[in-house]
Motif scaffolding. Structure first.
Motif, PDB file in Angstrom:
ATOM      1  N   SER A 153       1.143  -0.873  -0.252  1.00  0.00           N
ATOM      2  CA  SER A 153      -0.009  -0.078   0.198  1.00  0.00           C
ATOM      3  C   SER A 153       1.001   1.324  -0.005  1.00  0.00           C
ATOM      4  CB  SER A 153      -1.027  -0.068   1.371  1.00  0.00           C
ATOM      5  OG  SER A 153       0.043   0.079   2.669  1.00  0.00           O
ATOM      6  N   ALA A 154       0.063   2.048  -0.689  1.00  0.00           N
ATOM      7  CA  ALA A 154       1.557   3.560  -1.088  1.00  0.00           C
ATOM      8  C   ALA A 154       0.616   4.397   0.647  1.00  0.00           C
ATOM      9  CB  ALA A 154       0.550   4.093  -1.606  1.00  0.00           C
ATOM     10  N   ILE A 155       0.106   4.498   1.294  1.00  0.00           N
ATOM     11  CA  ILE A 155      -0.181   5.421   2.219  1.00  0.00           C
ATOM     12  C   ILE A 155      -0.111   4.655   3.891  1.00  0.00           C
ATOM     13  CG2 ILE A 155      -1.643   6.758   3.516  1.00  0.00           C
ATOM     14  CD1 ILE A 155      -3.193   6.627   0.767  1.00  0.00           C
ATOM     15  N   SER A 156       0.771   5.177   4.937  1.00  0.00           N
ATOM     16  CA  SER A 156       0.955   4.822   6.121  1.00  0.00           C
ATOM     17  C   SER A 156      -0.494   5.124   7.109  1.00  0.00           C
ATOM     18  CB  SER A 156       1.803   4.825   6.767  1.00  0.00           C
ATOM     19  OG  SER A 156       3.259   4.110   5.722  1.00  0.00           O
ATOM     20  N   TRP A 157      -0.765   4.591   7.273  1.00  0.00           N
ATOM     21  CA  TRP A 157      -1.931   5.656   8.758  1.00  0.00           C
ATOM     22  C   TRP A 157      -1.320   5.426   9.732  1.00  0.00           C
ATOM     23  CZ3 TRP A 157      -5.918   7.550   6.314  1.00  0.00           C
ATOM     24  CH2 TRP A 157      -6.089   7.901   4.385  1.00  0.00           C
ATOM     25  N   GLN A 164      16.650   7.332  -8.674  1.00  0.00           N
ATOM     26  CA  GLN A 164      15.152   7.027  -8.379  1.00  0.00           C
ATOM     27  C   GLN A 164      14.196   7.483  -8.512  1.00  0.00           C
ATOM     28  OE1 GLN A 164      14.922   4.184  -7.974  1.00  0.00           O
ATOM     29  NE2 GLN A 164      17.425   3.500  -7.968  1.00  0.00           N
ATOM     30  N   ARG A 165      13.862   9.218  -8.709  1.00  0.00           N
ATOM     31  CA  ARG A 165      12.670  10.309  -9.161  1.00  0.00           C
ATOM     32  C   ARG A 165      12.123   9.882  -8.094  1.00  0.00           C
ATOM     33  NH1 ARG A 165      15.347  13.950 -11.965  1.00  0.00           N
ATOM     34  NH2 ARG A 165      12.787  15.164 -12.962  1.00  0.00           N
ATOM     35  N   LEU A 166      11.780   9.189  -6.811  1.00  0.00           N
ATOM     36  CA  LEU A 166      10.770   8.295  -6.783  1.00  0.00           C
ATOM     37  C   LEU A 166       9.495   9.690  -6.156  1.00  0.00           C
ATOM     38  CD1 LEU A 166      11.026   4.706  -4.883  1.00  0.00           C
ATOM     39  CD2 LEU A 166       9.231   5.697  -6.845  1.00  0.00           C
ATOM     40  N   THR A 167      10.692  10.298  -5.075  1.00  0.00           N
ATOM     41  CA  THR A 167       9.956  11.147  -4.772  1.00  0.00           C
ATOM     42  C   THR A 167       8.998  12.017  -5.501  1.00  0.00           C
ATOM     43  OG1 THR A 167      10.136  10.882  -2.417  1.00  0.00           O
ATOM     44  CG2 THR A 167       9.601  13.205  -2.803  1.00  0.00           C
ATOM     45  N   LEU A 197      19.926  -0.313   1.781  1.00  0.00           N
ATOM     46  CA  LEU A 197      18.841   1.066   1.853  1.00  0.00           C
ATOM     47  C   LEU A 197      17.705   0.215   0.217  1.00  0.00           C
ATOM     48  CD1 LEU A 197      20.168   4.558   0.891  1.00  0.00           C
ATOM     49  CD2 LEU A 197      19.661   3.769   3.048  1.00  0.00           C
ATOM     50  N   PHE A 198      16.316   0.882   0.625  1.00  0.00           N
ATOM     51  CA  PHE A 198      15.768  -0.213   0.215  1.00  0.00           C
ATOM     52  C   PHE A 198      14.679   1.027  -0.550  1.00  0.00           C
ATOM     53  CE2 PHE A 198      17.010  -3.061   2.832  1.00  0.00           C
ATOM     54  CZ  PHE A 198      17.320  -4.166   2.299  1.00  0.00           C
ATOM     55  N   TYR A 199      14.244   1.404  -1.939  1.00  0.00           N
ATOM     56  CA  TYR A 199      13.379   1.540  -2.663  1.00  0.00           C
ATOM     57  C   TYR A 199      12.143   0.636  -2.512  1.00  0.00           C
ATOM     58  CZ  TYR A 199      14.489   0.580  -7.152  1.00  0.00           C
ATOM     59  OH  TYR A 199      14.681  -0.565  -8.292  1.00  0.00           O
ATOM     60  N   LYS A 200      11.080   1.739  -3.006  1.00  0.00           N
ATOM     61  CA  LYS A 200       9.502   1.598  -3.176  1.00  0.00           C
ATOM     62  C   LYS A 200       9.101   1.293  -5.553  1.00  0.00           C
ATOM     63  CE  LYS A 200       8.446   1.679   1.182  1.00  0.00           C
ATOM     64  NZ  LYS A 200       7.654   2.094   1.878  1.00  0.00           N
ATOM     65  N   PRO A 201       9.488   0.494  -6.217  1.00  0.00           N
ATOM     66  CA  PRO A 201       9.296   1.358  -7.379  1.00  0.00           C
ATOM     67  C   PRO A 201       7.350   1.348  -7.854  1.00  0.00           C
ATOM     68  CG  PRO A 201      10.266  -1.217  -7.676  1.00  0.00           C
ATOM     69  CD  PRO A 201      10.099  -0.615  -6.015  1.00  0.00           C
ATOM     70  N   ASP A 202       6.977   0.532  -7.081  1.00  0.00           N
ATOM     71  CA  ASP A 202       5.872   0.135  -7.421  1.00  0.00           C
ATOM     72  C   ASP A 202       4.878   1.643  -6.426  1.00  0.00           C
ATOM     73  OD1 ASP A 202       6.181  -1.136  -5.636  1.00  0.00           O
ATOM     74  OD2 ASP A 202       5.308  -2.844  -5.517  1.00  0.00           O
ATOM     75  N   LEU A 203       5.349   2.702  -5.869  1.00  0.00           N
ATOM     76  CA  LEU A 203       4.582   3.444  -5.072  1.00  0.00           C
ATOM     77  C   LEU A 203       3.620   4.565  -6.053  1.00  0.00           C
ATOM     78  CD1 LEU A 203       4.372   4.251  -1.673  1.00  0.00           C
ATOM     79  CD2 LEU A 203       5.970   5.982  -2.426  1.00  0.00           C
ATOM     80  N   PRO A 204       4.641   4.683  -7.282  1.00  0.00           N
ATOM     81  CA  PRO A 204       3.523   5.330  -7.990  1.00  0.00           C
ATOM     82  C   PRO A 204       2.001   5.004  -7.754  1.00  0.00           C
ATOM     83  CG  PRO A 204       5.555   5.673  -8.281  1.00  0.00           C
ATOM     84  CD  PRO A 204       5.664   4.602  -7.114  1.00  0.00           C
ATOM     85  N   ARG A 215       0.971   2.336  -6.642  1.00  0.00           N
ATOM     86  CA  ARG A 215      -0.598   1.983  -4.900  1.00  0.00           C
ATOM     87  C   ARG A 215      -0.786   3.127  -4.552  1.00  0.00           C
ATOM     88  NH1 ARG A 215       1.982  -2.427  -7.120  1.00  0.00           N
ATOM     89  NH2 ARG A 215      -0.753  -2.206  -7.734  1.00  0.00           N
ATOM     90  N   LEU A 216       0.088   4.169  -5.108  1.00  0.00           N
ATOM     91  CA  LEU A 216      -0.852   5.771  -4.907  1.00  0.00           C
ATOM     92  C   LEU A 216      -1.919   6.013  -5.882  1.00  0.00           C
ATOM     93  CD1 LEU A 216      -0.347   8.282  -3.236  1.00  0.00           C
ATOM     94  CD2 LEU A 216       1.415   9.131  -4.774  1.00  0.00           C
ATOM     95  N   ARG A 217      -2.200   5.759  -6.208  1.00  0.00           N
ATOM     96  CA  ARG A 217      -2.815   6.162  -7.678  1.00  0.00           C
ATOM     97  C   ARG A 217      -4.127   5.594  -7.344  1.00  0.00           C
ATOM     98  NH1 ARG A 217      -2.196   8.993 -12.286  1.00  0.00           N
ATOM     99  NH2 ARG A 217      -0.097  10.038 -12.822  1.00  0.00           N
ATOM    100  N   GLU A 218      -3.645   4.118  -7.153  1.00  0.00           N
ATOM    101  CA  GLU A 218      -4.757   3.598  -6.572  1.00  0.00           C
ATOM    102  C   GLU A 218      -5.768   3.568  -5.554  1.00  0.00           C
ATOM    103  OE1 GLU A 218      -3.256  -0.266  -6.055  1.00  0.00           O
ATOM    104  OE2 GLU A 218      -3.172  -0.694  -7.999  1.00  0.00           O
TER     105      GLU A 218
END
Length: 358
Positions: free
Chosen positions: A56-60, A146-149, A106-113, A115-118
């Motif tokens: 999931s993209a969002i942490s609550w 990475q340009r994820l942000t 370190l670890f990055y989340k390539p599928d974050l964008p 998941r965020l759209r979803e």
């Protein structure tokens, strides 16, 4: 070979922790021992980058002492290497050390964008300010490639979702085009942390973060673009930096910050032994004074995790810090906390290229 857990070991160049302490889930751990025979020095500590698939993209969160209920963190671990980082214990969930592993594995989340759209497109989703980089810095060095942000901010801007960026990295200036436009709509702000104006202490405490003067220049440039900047004096280290509180607030205000907050040093779980080890190396003569003052504010413990206490502490010393902060805010014209952001502009349909009917 030098023992990575030896308190007398010198601080590795460009790193905050002195070694790799065992994490809290390890029943056993090993230590290197110098048996007197000649040993080669260990190789340089290099940074590696692994993949962390985002479910999931969002942490609550529902913490009553945190001014947001949702956040996005593109990376696990942080190359800035700040010895005081409260996020270090999270590396134990990966069966890694909160010490040097946290800074270099370190670890990055390539599928974050995706998941965020979803998440933002869900019919049940209700907008509220999103904190970017609440755990580890979203603009740490690996973001350059990475340009994820930036991709996350692009998505938030597409649907006009409010967001706050928390950083100590000048790399945020790369994205002034996006953040500046969002700020003009009242949906973006930036929080910049500043711990000290002492260059040598900053270098040893936050070895790969921007220098204090570079952060002030960053605040100046952000505010010049019409972006509201909140100065975070975080964390305050008893004895080492607490005397700088008013000076830091004035420097931030003069650079363009319009609001401020502060956090007393937090030492949860493995951060406590890591910080103690670092403190004995960097300021051995002040060790007892620092820890006694900190424990005084945390109920005779290194850390009190209770809501309402963990950020600011309790007791005479903690109350004095709070009074000094309040007085400085009034004198300098700084608002407490973060200004409100607009949520009424949010349009999930824009994420799918649809035009709003209104």
């Amino acid at each position: 070979m030098p023992d990575a857990n030896d308190p007398s070991r010198e601080q590795p160049k460009g790193r905050g922790a002195l070694g790799n302490c065992p994490n809290r889930y390890h029943a056993e751990h090993t230590e290197r021992l110098d048996d007197g025979w000649h040993q080669e020095e260990p190789p340089p500590l290099r940074t590696s980058l692994g993949v962390d698939h985002a479910r999931s993209a969002i942490s609550w969160n529902d913490s009553p002492d945190i001014p947001f209920d949702r956040s996005i963190n593109p990376y696990r671990g942080c190359e800035h290497g700040c010895i005081y980082c409260y996020a270090r214990p999270s590396h134990a969930w990966l069966d890694l050390s909160p010490g040097l592993d946290f800074e270099r594995r370190l670890f990055y989340k390539p599928d974050l964008p995706e998941r965020l759209r979803e998440a933002l497109s869900a019919k049940s989703y209700k907008p509220a300010p999103m904190a970017i980089g609440s755990i580890t810095d979203a603009y740490q060095p690996v973001e350059r490639e990475q340009r994820l942000t930036r991709r996350v901010i692009e998505i938030l801007c597409e649907c006009r979702h409010p967001f706050t960026v928390i950083t100590k990295s000048a790399l945020i200036e790369r994205d002034l085009d996006l953040i500046g436009d969002a700020a003009q709509m009242g949906i973006a702000q930036v929080a910049v942390s500043l711990t000290t104006l002492q260059p040598d202490l900053a270098r040893r405490m936050e070895p790969r973060a921007a220098t204090p003067q570079r952060r002030l220049a960053m605040i100046e440039r952000l505010s010049a673009q019409g972006i509201q900047v909140r100065l975070m004096v975080a964390p305050i280290l008893p004895v080492l930096t607490d005397h700088e509180l008013e000076t830091l607030m004035r420097a931030g205000r003069d650079a363009g910050a319009s609001a401020a907050c502060y956090v007393l040093l937090r030492l949860p779980r493995e951060v406590s032994p890591l910080f103690r080890q670092w403190l004995r190396e960097v300021a051995p003569d002040s060790f007892d004074h620092v820890m006694n003052r900190l424990r005084e504010a945390h109920g005779d413990r290194d850390y009190d995790s209770q809501f309402g206490r963990r950020m600011t502490g309790t007791g005479v010393y903690a109350n004095l810090l709070a009074q000094r902060f309040d007085l400085a805010c009034r004198r300098l014209g700084l608002a407490h906390g973060a200004p409100d952001l607009r949520t009424d502009l949010f349009d999930a349909a824009a994420l799918h290229g649809q035009l709003s009917l209104f």
